[in-house]
Design a protein around this motif. Structure first.
Motif, PDB file in Angstrom:
ATOM      1  N   UNK A  22       0.787  -1.228   0.000  1.00  0.00           N
ATOM      2  CA  UNK A  22       0.000   0.000   0.000  1.00  0.00           C
ATOM      3  C   UNK A  22       0.816   1.272   0.000  1.00  0.00           C
ATOM      4  N   UNK A  23       2.146   1.149  -0.034  1.00  0.00           N
ATOM      5  CA  UNK A  23       3.003   2.336   0.062  1.00  0.00           C
ATOM      6  C   UNK A  23       2.744   3.336  -1.056  1.00  0.00           C
ATOM      7  N   UNK A  24       2.562   2.847  -2.265  1.00  0.00           N
ATOM      8  CA  UNK A  24       2.419   3.747  -3.410  1.00  0.00           C
ATOM      9  C   UNK A  24       1.178   4.630  -3.305  1.00  0.00           C
ATOM     10  N   UNK A  25       0.112   4.116  -2.683  1.00  0.00           N
ATOM     11  CA  UNK A  25      -1.132   4.881  -2.583  1.00  0.00           C
ATOM     12  C   UNK A  25      -1.237   5.685  -1.289  1.00  0.00           C
ATOM     13  N   UNK A  26      -0.239   5.599  -0.427  1.00  0.00           N
ATOM     14  CA  UNK A  26      -0.298   6.268   0.875  1.00  0.00           C
ATOM     15  C   UNK A  26       0.134   7.726   0.769  1.00  0.00           C
ATOM     16  N   UNK A  27      -0.333   8.521   1.718  1.00  0.00           N
ATOM     17  CA  UNK A  27       0.101   9.913   1.801  1.00  0.00           C
ATOM     18  C   UNK A  27       1.510   9.961   2.374  1.00  0.00           C
ATOM     19  N   UNK A  28       2.132  11.138   2.318  1.00  0.00           N
ATOM     20  CA  UNK A  28       3.499  11.279   2.832  1.00  0.00           C
ATOM     21  C   UNK A  28       3.568  10.915   4.307  1.00  0.00           C
ATOM     22  N   UNK A  29       2.576  11.364   5.084  1.00  0.00           N
ATOM     23  CA  UNK A  29       2.556  11.049   6.508  1.00  0.00           C
ATOM     24  C   UNK A  29       2.364   9.573   6.763  1.00  0.00           C
ATOM     25  N   UNK A  30       1.479   8.948   5.984  1.00  0.00           N
ATOM     26  CA  UNK A  30       1.247   7.516   6.146  1.00  0.00           C
ATOM     27  C   UNK A  30       2.484   6.707   5.774  1.00  0.00           C
ATOM     28  N   UNK A  68      -6.671   2.392   8.936  1.00  0.00           N
ATOM     29  CA  UNK A  68      -7.903   2.213   8.164  1.00  0.00           C
ATOM     30  C   UNK A  68      -7.589   1.867   6.710  1.00  0.00           C
ATOM     31  N   UNK A  69      -6.548   2.489   6.160  1.00  0.00           N
ATOM     32  CA  UNK A  69      -6.165   2.204   4.778  1.00  0.00           C
ATOM     33  C   UNK A  69      -5.739   0.743   4.613  1.00  0.00           C
TER      34      UNK A  69
END
Length: 293
Positions: A22-30, A68-69
């Motif tokens: 899921x790294x590619x779809x995560x925000x910078x903070x996530x 949640x993601x």
């Protein structure tokens, strides 16, 4: 979605594997939370959400959104998944035998075992990442790279089996001698031209994990074949391919892993095309006299 490939994947993928994919779809903070968790896996996730946020340098709501993601209903469910993983990682034939109880009646063994293996194969291939598999094939078919393979006490069989096929299709492949002095010598020579293929399933072997780390540190590409709970070698692996290992006995099964190895052989054969076919033809001419029929 139940019944979908994604649903099958989430049904057995470890938290670490969900994070990685899921790294590619995560925000910078996530992504900061993800890297903090993976760098201290799984212990960082067993701390409070506030403590994990502090470690990552983000806010607590960012941690909540991150969880949640990943598909969890809340932080408590996320932590329970991590605790379940720890228990699964520690499983041994003795503990698995206790879970199986009295076992399977002899008259139903054929049916039960067949259903179990079919289910494990279906689940493993449904969760297999096409992009990750394709990246493995690209590396193994690249004849400018050397390929070295190693496995653990049981999984070393898979390393030998894959190598037996690869050496017929391309040059520069070998199974590594697991003795410490041999691994030490290879570790000195390994570099950016090398692809190191590692097979490591629960209960993970310390020497195999440490060897993967050394190979990574010296610039080699590390390809890891493992189970859903992920060998610690996943922390340094460039590519990770997990499969199910549960069996109708207290011993983990290599059946899905072997099917995956066969799939890799098919993929490498297709990618090499005429070059692989010509090498195979020459090998067959040499060994033809020692086979029957």
């Amino acid at each position: 979605m139940p019944g979908s490939a994604e649903g099958a994947e989430l049904g057995f993928a470890s938290v670490a594997e969900r994070v990685r994919r899921g790294l590619a779809e995560s925000s910078a903070g996530e992504r900061l939370v993800a890297r903090t968790l993976l760098a201290n896996y799984p212990t960082a996730g067993l701390e409070t959400a506030a403590r994990l946020a502090e470690r990552a340098g983000v806010s607590a709501p960012t941690v909540v959104r991150f969880v949640a993601r990943l598909g969890f209903a809340g932080y408590r469910a996320f932590q329970q998944a991590l605790r379940d993983e720890i228990e699964a990682r520690r499983a041994s034939p003795l503990t698995l035998a206790q879970q199986l109880g009295d076992g399977i009646a002899p008259d139903s063994l054929r049916v039960t075992a067949g259903a179990t293996f079919r289910q494990r194969l279906d689940e493993s291939f449904a969760a297999l990442s096409d992009s990750e598999l394709e990246a493995v094939l690209v590396l193994l078919a690249d004849q400018s790279r050397r390929v070295a393979l190693i496995g653990g006490r049981y999984s070393h069989i898979l390393a030998e089996y894959l190598d037996l096929h690869l050496r017929l299709l391309r040059p520069g492949t070998r199974v590594l001698d697991p003795r410490p002095e041999s691994l030490a010598a290879f570790s000195v020579d390994v570099g950016r031209r090398d692809v190191v293929v590692v097979f490591d399933y629960r209960r993970y072997q310390r020497d195999i994990v440490e060897f993967a780390r050394r190979a990574h540190d010296r610039g080699a590409k590390v390809v890891l074949f493992t189970d859903p709970w992920l060998s610690p070698a996943s922390e340094v692996a460039d590519l990770v391919i997990p499969v199910r290992v549960e069996a109708p006995s207290p011993f983990d099964s290599l059946v899905p892993a072997l099917a995956l190895v066969e799939t890799v052989v098919a993929g490498v054969t297709a990618r090499l095309g005429k070059a692989g076919e010509e090498r195979l033809r020459q090998c067959e001419e040499i060994v033809g006299d020692v086979t029957l029929g």
